[in-house]
Design an enzyme around this catalytic site. Structure first.
Site, PDB file in Angstrom:
ATOM      1  N   CYS A  91       0.875  -1.214  -0.086  1.00 11.47           N
ATOM      2  CA  CYS A  91       0.176   0.052  -0.063  1.00 11.47           C
ATOM      3  C   CYS A  91       0.910   1.256   0.045  1.00 11.47           C
ATOM      4  O   CYS A  91       1.433   1.680  -1.021  1.00 11.47           O
ATOM      5  CB  CYS A  91      -0.933   0.100   1.156  1.00 11.47           C
TER       6      CYS A  91
ATOM      7  N   GLU B 118      -2.307  -8.510   4.694  1.00 11.79           N
ATOM      8  CA  GLU B 118      -2.354  -9.177   5.806  1.00 11.79           C
ATOM      9  C   GLU B 118      -3.907  -9.458   6.487  1.00 11.79           C
ATOM     10  O   GLU B 118      -4.138 -10.099   7.265  1.00 11.79           O
ATOM     11  CB  GLU B 118      -1.774  -8.123   6.966  1.00 11.79           C
TER      12      GLU B 118
ATOM     13  N   HIS C 265      -3.955  -4.897   0.741  1.00 10.82           N
ATOM     14  CA  HIS C 265      -3.366  -5.305   2.190  1.00 10.82           C
ATOM     15  C   HIS C 265      -3.418  -6.894   2.286  1.00 10.82           C
ATOM     16  O   HIS C 265      -4.325  -7.497   2.861  1.00 10.82           O
ATOM     17  CB  HIS C 265      -4.221  -4.406   3.487  1.00 10.82           C
TER      18      HIS C 265
END
Lengths: 191, 226
Positions: free
Chosen positions: A86, A170, A168
């Site tokens: 990002c 994660e 993202h």
């Protein structure tokens, strides 16, 4: 040693809890040693034996990093693998002479692969969590690996071991970080 | 940075407040009181106690009532946040979101439209470590609602201590519940925490329970010195 670079506006901000810690958990679960370092403190982190660097994301309004490109001037000459997430991808693009433009995505988006044979992005498409106001305008040194309807989602440098993703990983796609580390740090391949 | 915390009085919003206070200035709490106990967005059990919690924490609170109609409640949330900007000059919002993309993205979009910062300090936190941390750091967390098997009536009003966490770990392995209750399996109420200036004592309560669904309702409570 994996260096997790915190791109938030100041060291130890609340953004670190949200954008760096979850990446650290993925790295730790893979049993890689790591340390967290603020982007303004890269010089001291680089003194250690660094195996790879992951540039982490920031909150939507946290764009101070983009006003301080001098702190990322080391990236093009860096010989170790780098993954930008990002804000981290935006910093990569800026470091290689590209630019960023306003292009907002918030929430889940479908991402589609554009090339075949990449060892990290080998699925045809996947759902990814987006949280960005800007995306990169790439120079010729980057290859676009995947995109959404709104913008470029994943890139790879044509010669350097440098990847970037605007989504993202994660949140729904930890395999991006796991494969990056397996590929470059353990010399393993997951696809 | 002046921040407002979206505050339900459960463990996640209380712990998010704690984290925010360690790093920024928490200017106010914002509680959305939903008249719909099935709200998609907002925690409802014992939401009437948030003003007592705010008093115990010595932080101002802005309470805002919504009918809790899906999507319309987001308009109410945006209005409540706008009120907090006007009254307290907040520059950003803190939430206790752990895993819910549904909740997090809706709040992110509201913050984006109001040009506010948005922080989710518990985002994708290790749930086991987090629950253990609450116990070890002295948070007094009571179960205020159960909405899933295998929770029986004895869980209502029960404090989350080491024994409760031991059972939750077993339930997580056997029944697939999330340790934090993020899947809606349980709701909590915090009556004391390390950063509380005072604490809450429950004077009168009642429990309503049937078929793995129950609520621990605090009828009377007061703030007392610690």
């Amino acid at each position: 040693m994996i260096v997790l670079l915190d791109l938030c506006y100041r060291p130890g901000s609340l953004g670190e809890d949200e954008f760096v810690r979850p990446i650290a958990d993925i790295v730790r679960n893979g049993r890689y040693p790591y340390k967290i370092c603020h982007f303004t403190e890269w010089d001291s982190a680089a003194e250690d034996d660094v195996d790879a660097v992951i540039l982490c994301g920031t909150p939507l309004k946290d764009n101070l990093f983009a006003e301080m490109p001098e702190y990322f001037a080391w990236i093009p000459g860096f010989t170790k693998p780098v993954l930008g997430i990002c804000a981290g991808m935006q910093a990569l693009v800026l470091a290689y002479g590209g630019s960023i433009i306003e292009k907002s995505e918030i929430g889940m988006t479908t991402v589609r692969t554009l090339v075949s044979g990449d060892p990290i992005f080998c699925e045809n498409e996947w759902a990814a969590y987006e949280l960005h106001r800007f995306c990169g305008v790439l120079g010729r040194e980057f290859m676009v690996l995947a995109e959404s309807d709104a913008c470029v989602q994943a890139v790879r440098h044509r010669t350097d071991r440098v990847y970037g993703v605007i989504f993202h990983p994660e949140v729904r796609n930890p395999w991006v970080v796991e494969r990056f580390l397996n590929l470059f740090v353990s010399d393993g391949r997951t696809c | 940075m002046k921040l407002g915390v979206l505050f339900s009085g459960g463990k996640d919003s209380v712990y998010a407040t704690y984290r925010a206070m360690q790093k920024e200035e928490v200017s106010c709490l914002i509680s959305i009181v939903s008249e719909n106990c099935e709200s998609y967005m907002f925690h409802t059990p014992n939401i009437h106690l948030t003003s007592l919690q705010a008093e115990a924490m010595d932080i101002p609170i802005l309470e805002y009532t919504t009918q809790g109609i899906e999507e319309a409640e987001l308009v109410d949330l945006k209005h409540a946040i706008s009120c907090a900007v006007e009254q307290y000059g907040i520059e950003g919002i803190v939430t206790g979101a752990v895993l819910s993309v549904y909740q997090a993205t809706r709040i992110q979009k509201i913050c984006d439209s109001l040009d506010l910062w948005c922080y989710n300090p518990l985002w994708h936190i290790d749930q086991d470590q987090y629950m253990q941390c609450l116990i070890d750091e002295g948070f007094e967390v009571l179960v205020s609602g159960v909405f899933s098997a295998p929770f029986d009536e004895t869980w209502l009003g029960r404090r989350i201590d080491d024994e409760a966490l031991r059972l939750l770990r077993i339930y997580a392995a056997k029944y697939g519940i999330t340790l934090t209750g993020e899947g809606g399996e349980l709701e909590t109420l915090v009556t004391d925490a390390p950063f509380f200036v005072k604490k809450i004592v429950v004077l009168e309560s009642e429990s309503v329970y049937a078929n793995y669904n129950g609520r621990y309702i605090v009828l009377r409570a007061e703030v007392v010195e610690k």
